[in-house]
Design a protein around this motif. Structure first.
Motif, PDB file in Angstrom:
ATOM      1  N   PHE A  94       4.456   0.343   3.988  1.00  0.00           N
ATOM      2  CA  PHE A  94       3.454   1.410   4.008  1.00  0.00           C
ATOM      3  C   PHE A  94       2.932   1.756   2.618  1.00  0.00           C
ATOM      4  CE2 PHE A  94       3.922   3.926   8.239  1.00  0.00           C
ATOM      5  CZ  PHE A  94       3.704   2.748   8.946  1.00  0.00           C
ATOM      6  N   SER A  95       3.626   1.340   1.566  1.00  0.00           N
ATOM      7  CA  SER A  95       3.271   1.769   0.211  1.00  0.00           C
ATOM      8  C   SER A  95       1.846   1.408  -0.157  1.00  0.00           C
ATOM      9  CB  SER A  95       4.240   1.160  -0.801  1.00  0.00           C
ATOM     10  OG  SER A  95       5.562   1.546  -0.513  1.00  0.00           O
ATOM     11  N   ASP A  96       1.418   0.201   0.195  1.00  0.00           N
ATOM     12  CA  ASP A  96       0.088  -0.278  -0.180  1.00  0.00           C
ATOM     13  C   ASP A  96      -0.929  -0.165   0.950  1.00  0.00           C
ATOM     14  OD1 ASP A  96       1.013  -1.016  -2.729  1.00  0.00           O
ATOM     15  OD2 ASP A  96       1.759  -2.922  -1.956  1.00  0.00           O
ATOM     16  N   SER A  97      -0.532   0.422   2.079  1.00  0.00           N
ATOM     17  CA  SER A  97      -1.463   0.588   3.194  1.00  0.00           C
ATOM     18  C   SER A  97      -2.558   1.578   2.808  1.00  0.00           C
ATOM     19  CB  SER A  97      -0.721   1.088   4.432  1.00  0.00           C
ATOM     20  OG  SER A  97       0.237   0.130   4.847  1.00  0.00           O
ATOM     21  N   LEU A  98      -3.777   1.320   3.263  1.00  0.00           N
ATOM     22  CA  LEU A  98      -4.933   2.101   2.823  1.00  0.00           C
ATOM     23  C   LEU A  98      -5.308   3.202   3.814  1.00  0.00           C
ATOM     24  CD1 LEU A  98      -7.161  -0.844   1.501  1.00  0.00           C
ATOM     25  CD2 LEU A  98      -5.806   0.782   0.146  1.00  0.00           C
ATOM     26  N   ILE A  99      -5.707   4.344   3.259  1.00  0.00           N
ATOM     27  CA  ILE A  99      -6.224   5.463   4.044  1.00  0.00           C
ATOM     28  C   ILE A  99      -7.482   5.970   3.340  1.00  0.00           C
ATOM     29  CG2 ILE A  99      -3.942   6.131   4.903  1.00  0.00           C
ATOM     30  CD1 ILE A  99      -3.968   8.417   2.837  1.00  0.00           C
TER      31      ILE A  99
END
Length: 574
Positions: free
Chosen positions: A172-177
């Motif tokens: 989840f660290s590099d997942s984009l929002i």
């Protein structure tokens, strides 16, 4: 900022929004990708600790000064190394967020037999262990809901003054929002209001009671400071002129230079004049009580009145009636407001007890070896306004009760949880907080951090000195060299080998850890040497980290500790 940001950055933007500027923890493979995003947030510092237990203690000390803190560990081995510190924060109402880097969602779905597990392909074993010492616990499983969960945990921790737990999967660290989420989801740190009818009834009952009372008092305990109602307590004391007493855990929660301050109440361990005043009163306003054994003289409170009003963070009591969910911050504001409008013209009916001024005997320096009695009373003259004084479980936490605190001195100790070794990293954490507050607000006063720790306790967490030296944090570290665990010897087994320790050469500790940091090591053997040190202008300037070894007799201890030790041994063997 682009249209999208990583969830890792969002997390640290919210940590910064909550007032945190230094993040504690230890890197591990499940949190490394997350740590990459700390540097993306301006002025957010990754401290980097030698071990997770010290990181937890430092986060605790940081929070006690800053109001909130953050620790990051890795799954399993890291989080369990920190859990003792987190439990202490939970017991003592300290707000912080414990972020645990966890295996990826895919690894959990496939039940992979990963390292740092118990070899059972389960990923919730350690979550269950943390559940009992967390005000709220969440593991991220869905990217869409993650920002709201992060906000909710931070808000819960700050508003309830408890640690919270965030499980953060490594993928989840590099997942984009959407980057707009940062501004669209601002933290809501406002307390919910009490039910007005309940609050008004509670306050009216108090006013009616104190109007008919002959000698009411105010008793201030730890949660008055933890839950930030000390200003209201001060206003209440000024309006009513009621004598104010604190508990050991409540020390520094009320200005000891105030005319209304009368001393420390510890049940049977209190000075006789304080004991008589408190136990003969006909009305007690108890604020933020935490009635643990060491805080109450082993439960030896002996009130002669049933007219006790209790103010707590999540409920209040009037005599035997409990007002559930009535928070003391709103109730105290209401009470102070109504008393001001009534203009009742209270009068102070008592003179401060002689024991309030006991520390003044240290004006005259005796000859001979250094003693506990002189050391703690003389400290009253070394302390300055805004100092942070940290004391270890043992002789220090009892000895400090004899010290007079100037205005705005902040005391840190762990009387309830009582984990030996807590104070050194807590002092370093407090030093980081003082450093951050001064760095980002030039008008903030400079605050010295002064630690008193026993030679035995020092050995448990000595690596925290390395953290201080790494970032040029400059506490005064007073090491009480009394040849082992004196508090344990007084409780049981005074000559048993289990209360002894391997002696260290304390004078070379800073040589080991300091590297390029400026430091000074000193030894004090006599009362005169301590006197000279406290009067030294250079020593009073916190321009370097200092370790001061205080040579004390093995069985020399504060009188209150000797009495408490007897009570503790009696309870333990009952």
């Amino acid at each position: 900022m682009t249209d999208q940001i990583t969830l890792g950055r969002y997390l640290f933007e919210k940590i910064k929004e909550a007032g945190v500027n230094s993040v504690f923890g230890v890197p591990g493979d499940f949190n490394l990708a997350l740590l990459d995003h700390i540097k993306e947030v301006e002025n957010l510092r990754w401290v980097g600790n030698a071990n997770e237990l010290n990181a937890g203690y430092e986060a605790d000390g940081y929070s006690r000064i800053n109001g909130f803190s953050c620790i990051i560990t890795t799954f399993g081995v890291g989080e369990l190394s920190a859990i003792n510190a987190i439990a202490g924060s939970y017991a003592e109402h300290i707000p912080l967020i414990h972020i645990v880097g966890m295996p990826s969602i895919l690894a959990e779905e496939k039940k992979l037999l990963l390292h740092h597990t118990l070899g059972d392909s389960k990923f919730d074993d350690f979550i269950q262990m943390s559940e009992k010492v967390s005000g709220k616990l969440k593991v991220l499983t869905n990217l869409e809901s993650a920002p709201k969960i992060i906000n909710d945990l931070i808000e819960t921790s700050i508003l309830t003054k408890r640690p919270v737990y965030l499980g953060f999967p490594s993928n989840f660290s590099d997942s984009l929002i959407p980057s707009s989420t940062i501004n669209n989801l601002k933290l809501n740190l406002k307390f919910s209001q009490n039910i007005k009818t309940d609050e008004d009834e509670f306050v009216e009952n108090i006013i009616n009671l104190i109007q008919i009372s002959k000698n009411p008092i105010i008793l201030v305990d730890a949660c008055a400071s933890r839950h930030a109602v000390t200003d209201q307590v001060n206003q209440l004391a000024k309006i009513t002129k009621f004598p104010v007493f604190t508990t050991p855990m409540g020390k520094s929660s009320f200005n000891e230079d105030s005319d209304e301050y009368y001393g420390i109440y510890v049940g049977e361990l209190s000075s006789p004049d304080v004991k008589e005043l408190v136990e003969s009163t006909d009305c007690i306003l108890s604020i933020g009580g935490l009635l643990s054994d060491f805080n109450t003289g082993s439960f030896s409170y002996s009130y002669t009145t049933n007219n006790v009003v209790e103010f707590h963070s999540n409920y209040c009591k009037f005599k035997r009636a409990t007002y559930e969910n009535l928070k003391m911050n709103g109730a105290l504001i209401n009470l102070v407001s109504k008393l001001l409008n009534l203009n009742l013209n209270f009068e102070n009916k008592f003179k401060p007890p002689p024991s309030k001024f006991d520390y003044q005997s240290a004006k005259i320096c005796p000859t001979g070896p250094l003693t506990q009695d002189y050391m703690w009373k003389k400290l009253s003259y070394f302390l300055k306004e805004n100092d942070i004084i940290v004391t270890e479980t043992g002789t220090s936490s009892f000895g400090i009760l004899s010290t007079h605190f100037p205005k705005n001195v902040k005391a840190i100790s762990q009387v309830l949880w009582g984990s030996i070794g807590f104070s050194l990293p807590a002092a370093v954490g407090a030093g980081f907080a003082a450093d951050d507050l001064k760095k980002f607000d030039p008008n903030h006063p400079e605050r010295r951090v002064i630690l008193f720790i026993g030679d035995g306790s020092l050995q448990l967490t000595v690596q925290a000195i390395s953290d201080a030296c790494r970032w040029n944090i400059k506490p005064y570290i007073f090491v009480l060299n009394n040849n082992g665990y004196t508090i344990e010897k007084l409780i049981h087994g005074p000559t048993e080998s289990y209360n002894n320790i391997q002696p260290w050469n304390h004078q070379i500790i800073l040589d080991l850890f300091a590297n390029k940091a400026s430091y000074e090591s000193l030894t004090v053997k006599t009362c005169k040497e301590l006197d000279d040190l406290y009067n030294c202008e250079k020593f009073n300037n916190p321009d370097k980290i200092r370790l001061i070894e205080l040579m004390l007799d093995e069985f020399d201890a504060p009188e209150t500790l000797k009495l408490q030790a007897k009570l503790s041994d009696k309870i333990n063997s009952a």
